[in-house]
Design a protein around this motif. Structure first.
Motif, PDB file in Angstrom:
ATOM      1  N   LEU A 128       0.754  -1.220   0.131  1.00  0.00           N
ATOM      2  CA  LEU A 128      -0.008   0.057  -0.049  1.00  0.00           C
ATOM      3  C   LEU A 128       0.873   1.228   0.031  1.00  0.00           C
ATOM      4  N   ALA A 129       0.531   2.265  -0.733  1.00  0.00           N
ATOM      5  CA  ALA A 129       0.963   3.420  -0.712  1.00  0.00           C
ATOM      6  C   ALA A 129       0.069   4.747  -0.131  1.00  0.00           C
ATOM      7  N   THR A 130       0.453   5.709   0.450  1.00  0.00           N
ATOM      8  CA  THR A 130       0.084   6.768   0.903  1.00  0.00           C
ATOM      9  C   THR A 130       0.030   8.091   0.049  1.00  0.00           C
ATOM     10  N   ASP A 131      -1.174   8.499  -0.252  1.00  0.00           N
ATOM     11  CA  ASP A 131      -1.103   9.484  -1.367  1.00  0.00           C
ATOM     12  C   ASP A 131      -0.759  10.943  -0.558  1.00  0.00           C
ATOM     13  N   SER A 132       0.330  11.690  -1.355  1.00  0.00           N
ATOM     14  CA  SER A 132       0.765  12.811  -0.812  1.00  0.00           C
ATOM     15  C   SER A 132      -0.217  13.747  -0.385  1.00  0.00           C
ATOM     16  N   THR A 133      -1.304  14.104  -1.358  1.00  0.00           N
ATOM     17  CA  THR A 133      -2.120  15.020  -1.178  1.00  0.00           C
ATOM     18  C   THR A 133      -3.276  15.273  -0.018  1.00  0.00           C
ATOM     19  N   THR A 134      -3.799  13.450  -0.259  1.00  0.00           N
ATOM     20  CA  THR A 134      -4.901  13.397   0.711  1.00  0.00           C
ATOM     21  C   THR A 134      -4.620  12.519   1.752  1.00  0.00           C
ATOM     22  N   GLY A 135      -3.542  11.890   2.016  1.00  0.00           N
ATOM     23  CA  GLY A 135      -3.187  11.192   2.997  1.00  0.00           C
ATOM     24  C   GLY A 135      -3.880   9.666   2.899  1.00  0.00           C
ATOM     25  N   GLU A 136      -4.405   9.215   1.709  1.00  0.00           N
ATOM     26  CA  GLU A 136      -5.396   8.211   1.668  1.00  0.00           C
ATOM     27  C   GLU A 136      -4.362   6.901   1.439  1.00  0.00           C
ATOM     28  N   MET A 137      -4.657   5.638   1.686  1.00  0.00           N
ATOM     29  CA  MET A 137      -3.947   4.638   1.543  1.00  0.00           C
ATOM     30  C   MET A 137      -4.757   4.016   0.245  1.00  0.00           C
ATOM     31  N   HIS A 138      -3.667   3.772  -0.557  1.00  0.00           N
ATOM     32  CA  HIS A 138      -4.216   3.074  -1.870  1.00  0.00           C
ATOM     33  C   HIS A 138      -3.229   1.994  -2.319  1.00  0.00           C
ATOM     34  N   LEU A 139      -3.563   1.197  -3.401  1.00  0.00           N
ATOM     35  CA  LEU A 139      -2.550   0.288  -4.037  1.00  0.00           C
ATOM     36  C   LEU A 139      -1.720   0.993  -4.987  1.00  0.00           C
ATOM     37  N   TYR A 140      -0.483   0.642  -5.029  1.00  0.00           N
ATOM     38  CA  TYR A 140       0.565   1.208  -5.927  1.00  0.00           C
ATOM     39  C   TYR A 140       0.028   1.191  -7.204  1.00  0.00           C
ATOM     40  N   HIS A 141       0.411   2.285  -8.018  1.00  0.00           N
ATOM     41  CA  HIS A 141      -0.009   2.294  -9.469  1.00  0.00           C
ATOM     42  C   HIS A 141      -1.390   2.423  -9.894  1.00  0.00           C
ATOM     43  N   ARG A 142      -2.456   2.662  -9.060  1.00  0.00           N
ATOM     44  CA  ARG A 142      -3.689   2.660  -9.077  1.00  0.00           C
ATOM     45  C   ARG A 142      -4.309   4.018  -8.603  1.00  0.00           C
ATOM     46  N   ALA A 143      -5.385   4.485  -9.364  1.00  0.00           N
ATOM     47  CA  ALA A 143      -5.979   5.748  -9.096  1.00  0.00           C
ATOM     48  C   ALA A 143      -7.083   5.299  -8.061  1.00  0.00           C
ATOM     49  N   HIS A 144      -7.308   6.077  -7.450  1.00  0.00           N
ATOM     50  CA  HIS A 144      -8.230   6.043  -5.980  1.00  0.00           C
ATOM     51  C   HIS A 144      -9.454   7.362  -5.933  1.00  0.00           C
ATOM     52  N   TRP A 145     -10.471   6.839  -5.407  1.00  0.00           N
ATOM     53  CA  TRP A 145     -11.280   8.101  -5.200  1.00  0.00           C
ATOM     54  C   TRP A 145     -11.218   8.427  -3.894  1.00  0.00           C
ATOM     55  N   HIS A 146     -11.515  10.005  -3.847  1.00  0.00           N
ATOM     56  CA  HIS A 146     -11.198  10.591  -2.399  1.00  0.00           C
ATOM     57  C   HIS A 146     -12.296  11.692  -2.458  1.00  0.00           C
ATOM     58  N   GLU A 147     -13.658  11.745  -1.835  1.00  0.00           N
ATOM     59  CA  GLU A 147     -14.403  12.694  -1.819  1.00  0.00           C
ATOM     60  C   GLU A 147     -14.663  13.057  -3.082  1.00  0.00           C
ATOM     61  N   GLY A 148     -15.206  12.043  -3.932  1.00  0.00           N
ATOM     62  CA  GLY A 148     -15.658  12.597  -5.195  1.00  0.00           C
ATOM     63  C   GLY A 148     -14.745  13.079  -6.246  1.00  0.00           C
ATOM     64  N   LYS A 149     -13.503  12.786  -5.766  1.00  0.00           N
ATOM     65  CA  LYS A 149     -12.613  12.901  -6.881  1.00  0.00           C
ATOM     66  C   LYS A 149     -11.402  11.850  -7.066  1.00  0.00           C
TER      67      LYS A 149
END
Length: 65
Positions: free
Chosen positions: A27-48
């Motif tokens: 897992l990786a932590t997004d730099s802008t949202t702090g959300e945990m997600h899989l590497y090399h995958r886009a992820h949804w956070h608050e409708g974005k």
């Protein structure tokens, strides 16, 4: 077609299979949202939809318009 000359024991078979094991996903932590997600995958956070810290799709704009 090849056939074994002797029966392979369960212990010997299982020793061979010890190398096949499930690995926990990295897992990786997004730099802008702090959300945990899989590497090399886009992820949804608050409708974005985020990928590598940048917004790809913004669903909040569609709802407001």
């Amino acid at each position: 077609m090849a056939h074994p000359k002797r029966k392979i024991s369960k212990t010997r078979r299982d020793k061979r299979r010890t190398h096949y094991k499930a690995v926990a996903p990295t897992l990786a932590t997004d730099s802008t949202t702090g959300e945990m997600h899989l590497y090399h995958r886009a992820h949804w956070h608050e409708g974005k939809l985020y990928y590598r810290g940048q917004v790809l799709v913004d669903k909040t704009e569609d709802v407001e318009a």
